[in-house]
Structure formats: structure tokens, C-alpha cells
Design a protein around this motif. Structure first.
Motif, PDB file in Angstrom:
ATOM      1  N   VAL A  75     -12.453  54.172   5.513  1.00 21.03           N
ATOM      2  CA  VAL A  75     -12.899  54.502   4.160  1.00 21.03           C
ATOM      3  C   VAL A  75     -12.746  53.276   3.261  1.00 21.03           C
ATOM      4  CG1 VAL A  75     -12.457  55.919   2.109  1.00 21.03           C
ATOM      5  CG2 VAL A  75     -12.261  56.932   4.386  1.00 21.03           C
ATOM      6  N   VAL A  76     -13.818  52.955   2.543  1.00 17.30           N
ATOM      7  CA  VAL A  76     -13.761  51.841   1.598  1.00 17.30           C
ATOM      8  C   VAL A  76     -13.646  52.405   0.185  1.00 17.30           C
ATOM      9  CG1 VAL A  76     -15.051  49.927   0.569  1.00 17.30           C
ATOM     10  CG2 VAL A  76     -15.012  50.217   3.059  1.00 17.30           C
ATOM     11  N   THR A 316     -17.700  46.659   7.985  1.00 13.47           N
ATOM     12  CA  THR A 316     -18.276  47.863   8.579  1.00 13.47           C
ATOM     13  C   THR A 316     -19.450  48.331   7.727  1.00 13.47           C
ATOM     14  OG1 THR A 316     -16.650  49.138   7.348  1.00 13.47           O
ATOM     15  CG2 THR A 316     -16.136  48.666   9.640  1.00 13.47           C
ATOM     16  N   GLU A 317     -20.252  49.229   8.304  1.00 16.32           N
ATOM     17  CA  GLU A 317     -21.399  49.794   7.594  1.00 16.32           C
ATOM     18  C   GLU A 317     -21.043  51.193   7.118  1.00 16.32           C
ATOM     19  OE1 GLU A 317     -24.211  48.279   6.815  1.00 16.32           O
ATOM     20  OE2 GLU A 317     -23.435  46.444   7.760  1.00 16.32           O
ATOM     21  N   PRO A 318     -21.545  51.556   5.936  1.00 19.37           N
ATOM     22  CA  PRO A 318     -21.304  52.930   5.461  1.00 19.37           C
ATOM     23  C   PRO A 318     -21.953  53.940   6.399  1.00 19.37           C
ATOM     24  CG  PRO A 318     -22.223  51.561   3.717  1.00 19.37           C
ATOM     25  CD  PRO A 318     -22.326  50.780   4.974  1.00 19.37           C
ATOM     26  N   LEU A 319     -21.361  55.089   6.492  1.00 16.80           N
ATOM     27  CA  LEU A 319     -21.913  56.190   7.259  1.00 16.80           C
ATOM     28  C   LEU A 319     -23.176  56.658   6.549  1.00 16.80           C
ATOM     29  CD1 LEU A 319     -21.046  57.964   9.725  1.00 16.80           C
ATOM     30  CD2 LEU A 319     -20.017  59.519   8.067  1.00 16.80           C
ATOM     31  N   THR A 320     -24.287  56.822   7.293  1.00 16.82           N
ATOM     32  CA  THR A 320     -25.541  57.124   6.605  1.00 16.82           C
ATOM     33  C   THR A 320     -25.980  58.573   6.745  1.00 16.82           C
ATOM     34  OG1 THR A 320     -26.634  56.262   8.560  1.00 16.82           O
ATOM     35  CG2 THR A 320     -26.523  54.814   6.627  1.00 16.82           C
ATOM     36  N   ASP A 321     -25.331  59.342   7.628  1.00 12.83           N
ATOM     37  CA  ASP A 321     -25.843  60.710   7.814  1.00 12.83           C
ATOM     38  C   ASP A 321     -25.353  61.660   6.727  1.00 12.83           C
ATOM     39  OD1 ASP A 321     -23.264  61.261   8.426  1.00 12.83           O
ATOM     40  OD2 ASP A 321     -23.628  62.071  10.416  1.00 12.83           O
ATOM     41  N   GLY A 322     -25.021  61.081   5.589  1.00 12.00           N
ATOM     42  CA  GLY A 322     -24.631  61.935   4.446  1.00 12.00           C
ATOM     43  C   GLY A 322     -23.427  62.773   4.785  1.00 12.00           C
ATOM     44  N   GLY A 323     -22.432  62.156   5.379  1.00  9.73           N
ATOM     45  CA  GLY A 323     -21.258  62.896   5.835  1.00  9.73           C
ATOM     46  C   GLY A 323     -20.451  63.541   4.716  1.00  9.73           C
TER      47      GLY A 323
END
Lengths: 326, 171
Positions: A75-76, A316-323
């Protein structure tokens, strides 16, 4: 006057002199002990005041910087577009030193992130996953619960609650009921809580399967076939990769937050090398550089290291599946 | 002329001239050695947040008390070291140091008896370790050694380079 009387009076005089001498010696001793006591009080008192002045930073109760779940479950916490050093925090929820770090420097992280002075990257790990139950199960359940809380945008609040309520090592804790109750102390909604509960029930079952069935069987086999020496040099994820080829199917971990935190831990071990190698928790890196203990574990040290560092990039890349991130 | 001193005469062994010559230097060596140990122990416990964690690992004290001990124990060790180095209230400082070592031994034995696997945190570190990495025996043996140094000083406090001397103690 007879010689006997003179003898007696001389005797008395000598006794009196002896008494005075003893009394003087006693007073001297007491004086010296008093002085020594004074030295002790002075050193302990001044030292305690100096050490405590490090913690005098005001408690942060402002609005937290936005939190973004990353693809790997980390988590950022940062202001959008912040140009600031990246502070990566590796912690295990069952690790007492991590609790001390959080109690000491949690507010520094929140404050600098809120002010746009730091990009704080929380990277929960489970270095205790291979220890005996309940250390392993507490560690994994705590990690999975924090990840589940992140789905509802309350990772940082929940992270605090977990550390505040950390079970003593070797004692049962982070129970399913407790984890659910603490979620209700965050700012998440009732709807969120229902989804969280469901997730916790599922993760707790996975943790139990992992710590009580899968891992003991895997370890026993590996001990037989690879030997103690090889086994002791393997990190958990390598052991599991070996197990996958040798009849220990780890697929029950797929898609679970328990599996995710085990992977995150394995990746932490390979992410850095040399002096920066990840060895223990808590580990704090600023722009990829590992901080030493006295920097990590003092308010002045961490604050100073953040102030001195230049801007960095989150790796890292943000989670994109709208978690569920908000 | 005055023979009142006979009542406070040292035990027979102390009266051999050789012992009287050697003992003060032995005591001085113990003072310096024990002070070095205490300073190392105190400094390696920094930062205090880690020292608190080492105390908590013993699982003997409530969190607030563990915090207080974690902060003040290294300072106390430092204070004892200073007193031993300057030789102030030598006998009593050494006796307290010995008692402190005994308390440490009791703590370690209790951790051992309760099946905890922790590092003693004697010289920094502390907290949970793998069960096969515990070194209780070594830690206890070490503390017994330090306690012996302290006991020696407490029994024979007379030594050179001590503030006690000009103040009239243990001459």
C-alpha cells in the motif's frame, strides 16, 4: 585517686574515642553512598529526559494522505503527484520490534506523507510464516487482514490497530472475532464490514490449512529428501516451489491474501542485495537504501533521513482492477 | 600506641604482605573490566525502542513498566560503570552490580523455564529467535562471571585510583 579509678577513666575515654571514630566512619560511608546515589540519579534522570525528548513529536491526527493498493498487495500512502523520497516499510504484524517502530514512528510516516514530504510504501511481510503455531498463524492472519482492510481504503488505520493489539509472541491472538471487531473501529462502512468478515473467514481457513497441514507435511518431506542443511538455507517461497514439484500442491493459496503475503515476503528477500539485503523486520528503506537501526528506531533519525533524501520513484504499479481502493 | 585497630583487623589472608600488595590491583582490574562490560551493554542497547522490545520479550512486565525498564536500564548500567571507574562507593556499587547480574540470571532462567525462545538482549538485540538459536547457557555463564567480578570488588574494595581514598573509605 587509686590507680584502679584512673584505669577506669582512661578506659572510658578510650571507649568514647572509639565510639566517635566509628560514628565518623559511618557518616563518611553514608556521605559517599549518598554522593554515589546522586550520580546515579543524575545520569539516569538526565539520560531519560534526553532519550524521551526524541519522542516528544506531537501526535498526528490530521487527515491521512490517500492510500493506493499496489499489484503485489502493498500500500502506498502519498499525496497525489508528490515529489518526495520513497520510504518503504517492511513489517510483520507479529514482530515486536515492528510494533515498537510503529508506536514510535507511525506518526512521522503519516505526517510526512500528509505534508507531501514522503511517499510511504507499506510492505507487510510474514517472516514468521515458518515458525511454530501460533506465531506463524498470527503473523499470516494479521497480514491477510491488513490486506483485506486495504480493499476498503482503511489500511493505515487497521495497520495501527493490529500493532496496538499485537499478541505476545507465542500466544494465541489476532483471532477471527478480534480482527472483525477491530475493522469496525475504523472509518469503514457496515457494508464494507460484511465484505471484510467474509474475507477474513476465508483467509483464516487458508492460514489454518497452511500452518497445520500443508507446511508441516512439506517441511517433513523436504527434511527427508533435501536434508537439514539445504532446508535451512531455503526461503519459504523456494521451499514451496520445490514442494509444488514434489506432491505438495500450493494452489489453495492462489488468489488469497495469505498467499499474496507469502509471495511478497519471498520477493523482499530477492529485491535487494549486498548491504541493502532484506534480513529482518522492521526494515525501512529510503529510495532503496536500507536504514540502520538507530535511524529506523528513533524519531530524530527517521525524520532526518526523510528530510535529507531526494525524490524517489515507487517501484510497484497500482492495482487496476478497482480493488475497492478509494 | 593505640591498638584499638585490632578490632577491625582484616581476615588472616589479607594480612599476608603479598596479598596486600596484589589485591588492590586485582580490584582495580575488576573495576575497569566490569565497567567496560557495563558500558558495552548500555551502548549496545541503543536505540531504546529496541531495548523496550528486548524487555517485552521476557513477557514479565506490563507494557508501561517494560518501556520504563527499556529506557532506564541502559542508563543505570552506565551510571554503575561511571561509579566503578571513578571508584566512588566502590563496595556498594559493586554489590549493586552483582545483584543486578543475579536479577538478569533470574530473568534468563525464567525465560528458559517458560519455554520462551528469546535472545537475552544483554548486549543489544533481544526478542524472539529460533528455538535452536537460544544461548541461555552462555548468557547465564557470562552473567555469573560478571557477578563474580562484582563480588570480588565488594569483598575487597581497596584499590588505587579511587575517589573513595581521599574521601576516607577503603584506604
Amino acid at each position: 585517686m587509686g590507680s584502679a579509678a584512673r584505669q577506669r577513666s582512661r578506659e572510658r575515654l578510650r571507649e568514647q574515642r572509639e565510639k566517635d571514630r566509628r560514628k565518623a566512619a559511618r557518616m563518611r560511608t553514608l556521605g559517599v553512598i549518598g554522593a554515589a546515589l546522586g550520580v546515579v540519579i543524575l545520569i539516569v534522570g538526565i539520560g531519560y529526559a534526553v532519550l524521551n525528548s526524541d519522542r516528544s513529536g506531537s501526535e498526528f491526527d490530521g487527515a491521512l494522505a490517500p492510500q493506493t493498493v499496489q499489484e503485489d498487495g502493498s500500500v502506498v500512502m502519498a499525496q497525489p503527484g508528490a515529489e518526495a523520497p520513497v520510504v518503504e516499510v517492511y513489517a510483520d504484524y507479529q514482530c515486536p520490534a515492528c510494533r515498537q517502530f510503529e508506536l514510535l514512528n507511525g506518526d512521522v510516516l503519516k505526517e510526512t506523507a500528509a505534508a507531501g514530504e514522503a511517499i510511504v510504501h507499506f510492505r507487510p511481510v510474514s517472516i514468521f510464516a515458518q515458525q511454530a503455531v501460533p506465531i506463524s498463524s498470527n503473523s499470516l492472519r494479521g497480514g491477510a487482514a491488513a490486506r483485506a482492510a486495504a480493499d476498503h481504503g482503511v489500511f493505515v488505520e487497521y495497520n495501527d490497530l493490529l500493532f496496538e493489539n499485537q499478541p505476545a509472541e507465542g500466544q494465541a491472538g489476532f483471532t477471527v472475532d478480534e480482527l472483525k471487531e477491530w475493522f469496525r473501529q475504523t472509518s469503514a462502512s457496515e457494508e464494507d464490514a460484511a465484505a471484510f468478515d467474509e474475507r477474513i473467514d476465508a483467509e483464516a481457513a487458508v492460514v489454518t490449512q497452511f500452518t497445520e497441514d500443508y507446511l508441516p507435511a512439506l517441511t517433513e518431506d523436504a527434511l527427508d529428501q533435501l536434508g537439514q542443511e539445504n532446508l535451512s538455507t531455503m526461503v519459504l517461497t523456494d521451499l514451496m516451489a520445490w514442494g509444488a514439484d514434489n506432491g505438495h500442491d500450493p494452489s489453495f493459496l492462489d488468489g488469497t491474501y495469505t498467499g499474496e503475503i507469502i509471495d511478497a515476503t519471498g520477493n523482499a528477500y530477492t529485491r535487494y542485495s549486498g548491504d541493502n539485503a532484506f534480513r529482518a523486520t522492521p526494515s525501512v528503506y529510503i529510495n532503496g537504501e536500507l536504514l540502520d537501526n538507530s535511524t529506523t528506531m528513533t524519531v530524530r533519525g527517521l525524520q532526518g533521513a526523510i528530510d535529507e533524501a531526494g525524490p524517489g520513484e515507487v517501484q510497484t504499479e497500482p492495482l487496476t482492477d478497482g480493488g475497492g481502493e478509494e | 600506641m593505640d591498638t584499638a585497630d585490632a578490632t577491625t583487623a582484616p581476615p588472616a589472608r589479607d594480612r599476608t604482605p603479598r596479598w596486600r600488595a596484589v589485591q588492590p590491583w586485582l580490584t582495580l582490574a575488576c573495576r575497569v573490566g566490569l565497567a567496560a562490560v557495563l558500558i558495552t551493554a548500555a551502548v549496545s542497547k541503543y536505540p531504546p525502542a529496541l531495548s523496550v522490545q528486548a524487555v517485552e520479550a521476557y513477557d514479565l512486565f506490563p507494557a508501561d513498566l517494560a518501556r520504563l525498564i527499556g529506557y532506564t536500564l541502559p542508563l543505570f548500567e552506565l551510571a554503575l560503570a561511571v561509579l566503578l571507574l571513578v571508584g566512588l562507593a566502590t563496595r556498594y556499587t559493586a554489590a549493586v552490580t552483582t545483584l543486578l547480574m543475579v536479577a538478569f540470571i533470574v530473568g534468563i532462567v525464567s525465560a528458559m523455564a517458560r519455554g520462551l525462545s528469546i535472545d537475552c538482549g544483554c548486549f543489544g538485540g533481544g526478542g524472539q529467535v529460533d528455538p535452536e538459536e537460544t544461548t541461555y547457557g552462555l548468557s547465564i555463564a557470562r552473567d555469573i562471571g560478571f557477578a563474580a567480578l562484582g563480588a570480588f570488588i565488594a569483598i575487597w574494595p581497596r584499590s588505587p585510583f579511587a575517589l573513595d581514598r581521599p574521601l576516607g573509605l577503603f584506604r
